[in-house]
Design an enzyme around this catalytic site. Structure first.
Site, short mmCIF file in Angstrom:
data_model
loop_
_atom_site.label_atom_id
_atom_site.label_comp_id
_atom_site.label_asym_id
_atom_site.label_seq_id
_atom_site.Cartn_x
_atom_site.Cartn_y
_atom_site.Cartn_z
N GLY A 11 0.85 -1.20 0.00
CA GLY A 11 0.00 0.00 0.00
C GLY A 11 0.88 1.24 0.00
O GLY A 11 1.80 1.36 0.80
N SER A 105 5.99 -6.25 2.55
CA SER A 105 7.14 -5.86 1.72
C SER A 105 8.45 -6.12 2.45
O SER A 105 9.43 -6.59 1.87
CB SER A 105 7.03 -4.38 1.36
OG SER A 105 5.77 -4.11 0.77
N THR A 126 4.01 2.66 5.93
CA THR A 126 2.62 2.19 5.90
C THR A 126 1.80 3.07 6.83
O THR A 126 2.22 3.36 7.95
CB THR A 126 2.46 0.72 6.35
OG1 THR A 126 1.06 0.46 6.57
CG2 THR A 126 3.23 0.41 7.61
N ASP A 128 -0.65 2.27 8.41
CA ASP A 128 -1.18 1.48 9.54
C ASP A 128 -0.34 1.63 10.81
O ASP A 128 -0.82 1.36 11.91
CB ASP A 128 -1.22 -0.01 9.17
CG ASP A 128 -2.04 -0.26 7.93
OD1 ASP A 128 -1.82 -1.29 7.26
OD2 ASP A 128 -2.88 0.60 7.60
N LYS A 155 -17.83 17.18 11.88
CA LYS A 155 -18.40 17.73 13.14
C LYS A 155 -19.28 18.94 12.82
O LYS A 155 -20.31 19.16 13.46
CB LYS A 155 -17.27 18.13 14.10
CG LYS A 155 -16.64 16.93 14.81
CD LYS A 155 -15.50 17.32 15.73
CE LYS A 155 -15.94 17.58 17.13
NZ LYS A 155 -14.79 17.62 18.09
N GLY A 186 -11.46 14.71 19.63
CA GLY A 186 -12.42 14.67 20.73
C GLY A 186 -13.62 13.79 20.45
O GLY A 186 -14.74 14.08 20.86
N ARG A 244 -25.31 8.95 10.64
CA ARG A 244 -24.82 8.86 9.27
C ARG A 244 -23.45 8.19 9.29
O ARG A 244 -22.77 8.21 10.32
CB ARG A 244 -24.69 10.28 8.66
CG ARG A 244 -26.03 10.96 8.35
CD ARG A 244 -26.76 10.26 7.24
NE ARG A 244 -27.97 10.97 6.84
CZ ARG A 244 -29.17 10.76 7.40
NH1 ARG A 244 -29.28 9.88 8.41
NH2 ARG A 244 -30.23 11.43 6.99
O1 F6P Z 1 -1.92 -1.31 4.53
C1 F6P Z 1 -2.37 -0.04 4.16
C2 F6P Z 1 -3.84 -0.11 3.81
O2 F6P Z 1 -4.28 1.17 3.49
C3 F6P Z 1 -4.72 -0.68 4.90
O3 F6P Z 1 -4.96 0.25 5.95
C4 F6P Z 1 -5.95 -1.04 4.11
O4 F6P Z 1 -6.75 -1.99 4.75
C5 F6P Z 1 -5.30 -1.62 2.85
O5 F6P Z 1 -4.05 -0.97 2.68
C6 F6P Z 1 -6.13 -1.42 1.59
O6 F6P Z 1 -5.48 -2.16 0.58
P1 F6P Z 1 -5.69 -1.80 -0.97
O7 F6P Z 1 -5.06 -0.48 -1.23
O8 F6P Z 1 -4.97 -2.92 -1.69
O9 F6P Z 1 -7.17 -1.76 -1.19
#
Ligand code: F6P
Length: 319
Positions: A11, A105, A126, A128, A155, A186, A244
């Site tokens: 990613g 990777s 990443t 994440d 918000k 918040g 929503r």
């Molecule tokens: O690992 C980074 C990430 O953005 C994750 O947070 C997400 O679940 C995933 O890649 C999405 O993968 P793709 O870009 O292959 O849809």
């Protein structure tokens, strides 16, 4: 060492380009020829290479994404695929490889070293932020600012309509993005994979906040914990007013990198080339405190990153 290569994989993350620029310019200044591998491990297997000169990385620090492009390569997950990749590396006289990417990777980079003794150095990139032994990965700060900006906008409309908004963020199995975004905006509730959720308790809390005068409710849910639709189903009938859903999706992966991410990426790119020049390989560049260190790739990947429970409690206390 005379010739190295750099690739971006998995990613994409804002700041990858800054890391590529640093590898190229620092490498060229140290007399190295730097090869860019296009499309991550797929391009490595195909030999999709381009020599990168100093001028080729002009103006990319501020660009999100990766000029080398990236991929999620199933073939590279096989020994045969890695064999083909190693052959390409040797055929082109590449003596070291910088891999910029996330968990998958960096695992692939380690296997290239373990199976074919290709000198590799990893740079964690990443959104994440789920890589062990490094406080931050490239792209996380930019992603958090994107989520923060989006939630602030939500918000406004949530207040206008006195609604509850359920915002689903990325993170794979990590709740880091959700926790940090919830803290800085918040949010009334933060749902992460690392901590079980009690929807009755959550609803009571939101109703209590309303009784105290709150006219909007923001619930941030990490994709690894639940989908925003699931959370809505559990909450709507309990809180009894309009909700929503917003799924932020891939907007979290784009954008011009923040100053933090640019600095992190540029310094990690330089450190990665230094590690190759020092012959210190099969390592990942990690940020620990305010310092860059070199840690064995597998040690980083086998160190589970936990969520900061204290910060989670503070986020609730302060919301
Ligand atoms: O690992 C980074 C990430 O953005 C994750 O947070 C997400 O679940 C995933 O890649 C999405 O993968 P793709 O870009 O292959 O849809």
């Amino acid at each position: 060492m005379k010739k190295i290569a750099v690739l971006t994989s998995g990613g994409d993350a804002p700041g990858m380009n800054a890391a590529v620029r640093a590898v190229v310019r620092y490498g060229v200044r140290h007399g190295l020829e730097v090869i860019g591998v296009r499309r991550g491990y797929s391009g490595l297997i195909d030999g999709d290479f381009v020599k990168l000169e100093y001028k080729d990385v002009a103006g990319i620090t501020e660009k999100g994404g990766t000029i080398l492009r990236t991929s999620r390569c199933e073939e590279f997950k096989t020994e045969e695929g890695r064999e083909l990749a190693a052959k390409q590396i040797k055929k082109h006289g590449i003596e070291g490889l910088v891999v910029i990417g996330g968990e998958g990777s960096l695992t692939g980079a380690h296997l290239l070293y373990e199976e074919h003794k290709i000198p590799v150095v990893g740079i964690p990139a990443t959104i994440d932020n789920d890589i062990g032994l490094t406080d931050m990965c490239i792209g996380v700060d930019t992603c958090l600012n994107t989520v923060m900006d989006a939630v602030q906008k939500l918000k406004d409309t949530a207040s206008s309509h006195e609604r509850a908004f359920i915002v689903e963020v990325m993170g794979r199995h990590s709740g880091y993005i959700a926790l940090m975004a919830g803290l800085v905006t918040g949010a009334e509730a933060i749902i992460v994979p690392e901590i079980p959720v009690d929807y009755s308790q959550l609803a009571d809390r939101i109703l209590e906040e309303r009784r105290r005068g709150k006219i909007n409710s923001i619930i941030i849910v990490a994709e690894g914990a639940a989908s925003a639709y699931t959370v809505a189903r559990h909450l709507e009938y309990r809180i009894g007013y309009e909700t929503r859903i917003t799924i932020l999706g891939h907007v979290q992966r784009g954008g011009s990198p923040t100053a933090f991410d640019r600095r992190l990426a540029l310094s990690m790119g330089v450190e990665a080339v230094d590690a190759l020049l020092d012959g210190e390989v099969d390592v990942m560049i990690a940020l620990q405190g305010n310092k860059l260190v070199r840690v064995p790739i597998m040690e980083a990947l086998s160190t589970k990153k936990t969520i900061d429970k204290k910060l989670y409690e503070i986020a609730y206390m302060l919301s």
